[in-house]
Design an enzyme around this catalytic site. Structure first.
Site, short mmCIF file in Angstrom:
data_model
loop_
_atom_site.label_atom_id
_atom_site.label_comp_id
_atom_site.label_asym_id
_atom_site.label_seq_id
_atom_site.Cartn_x
_atom_site.Cartn_y
_atom_site.Cartn_z
N ASP A 10 91.30 17.05 79.93
CA ASP A 10 91.89 16.39 78.77
C ASP A 10 91.54 14.91 78.81
O ASP A 10 91.27 14.35 79.88
CB ASP A 10 93.42 16.56 78.77
CG ASP A 10 94.04 16.05 77.47
OD1 ASP A 10 93.55 16.45 76.39
OD2 ASP A 10 94.98 15.26 77.54
N HIS A 60 100.36 7.85 73.42
CA HIS A 60 100.22 7.97 74.87
C HIS A 60 100.91 6.87 75.67
O HIS A 60 101.04 6.98 76.89
CB HIS A 60 98.74 8.05 75.28
CG HIS A 60 97.87 7.02 74.63
ND1 HIS A 60 98.06 5.67 74.76
CD2 HIS A 60 96.78 7.17 73.82
CE1 HIS A 60 97.13 5.01 74.09
NE2 HIS A 60 96.34 5.90 73.49
N HIS A 156 101.82 11.67 75.55
CA HIS A 156 100.60 12.32 76.00
C HIS A 156 100.07 11.62 77.24
O HIS A 156 100.23 10.41 77.41
CB HIS A 156 99.53 12.27 74.91
CG HIS A 156 99.82 13.15 73.74
ND1 HIS A 156 98.83 13.79 73.03
CD2 HIS A 156 100.99 13.52 73.15
CE1 HIS A 156 99.38 14.50 72.05
NE2 HIS A 156 100.69 14.34 72.11
#
Length: 229
Positions: A10, A60, A156
């Site tokens: 990712d 994030h 995230h």
């Protein structure tokens, strides 16, 4: 029988489109061999050499200030490519990550480096759409479907999300095999943390139901990654 090495991967970025100047700021990748999480992983924050848009920061929580002293992509490229070499990449919404990774590789202007190909990836988003038509396919939705604990995912994060995706991928493909024994041997390489493990000998062709002890070890490994990421 040869081993099947897969890398659950990712990334986090400054935005949605590299053609608009957006860059990768974090890479997280976890090794799986024959559907066994080995404990070996690659994780790095990257200085994108640009500002952090607020919309991306809200997703994030990684600020431009935090990334100022982090390595540039070209300094970690070789280690990253070595880690994923000769492996199938497991990615949720693969075109997005592959697009960004290939853009970063193109900026290196190194003719000997080959671009990553979608043909060498397994897209868990595509898998989920095929298996569950009409359902929701986000990582959070799949965690809920397969009862994967994502309670710590407030924002995230590349390594955190790769760890969760590993759990989801194993569930999508029918279950995990055998077990592993953790040996902590951290090595710092260009701001990367690589942990080595000893994989117990297993019968590669047989899928076995994990014991309570194996499930606990597996949970401890995932929890360890989520805490460190």
């Amino acid at each position: 029988m040869s081993s099947l090495r897969e890398i659950i991967l990712d990334t986090e970025t400054t935005g949605l489109d590299p053609q608009q100047g957006h860059r990768i700021i974090e890479i997280g990748a976890i090794e799986m061999v024959n559907k066994v999480l080995t404990g070996k992983h690659f994780h790095c924050y990257i200085n994108p050499e640009r500002d952090m848009p607020f919309e991306a920061y809200k997703i994030h929580g990684i600020s431009g200030e935090f990334l100022k002293d982090k390595p540039l992509f070209h300094t970690i490229a070789n280690d990253f490519l070595k880690f994923i070499a000769d492996s199938t990449l497991i990615i949720h919404n693969a075109p997005f990550d592959i697009k960004f990774l290939n853009h970063e590789l193109s900026l290196l202007k190194r003719t000997e480096i080959k671009f990553l190909e979608l043909t060498n990836t397994i897209d868990t988003l595509v898998m989920a759409r095929s298996m569950f038509p009409g359902a929701r396919y986000s990582l959070d939705a799949l965690c809920k479907r397969f009862k994967v604990d994502n309670s710590g995912r407030q924002l995230h994060g590349a390594l955190k999300d790769a760890a969760l995706l590993a759990e989801v991928y194993v569930a999508l493909t029918g279950g995990r095999q055998s077990t592993f024994k953790m040996i902590d041997k951290p090595n710092e390489i260009n701001n990367l943390t690589v942990k080595c493990i000893e994989v117990q000998k297993i019968k590669r062709s047989i899928v076995v139901k994990p014991t309570k002890e194996e499930l606990q070890k597996h949970k401890e490994f995932i929890d360890k990654i989520l805490i460190q990421a």
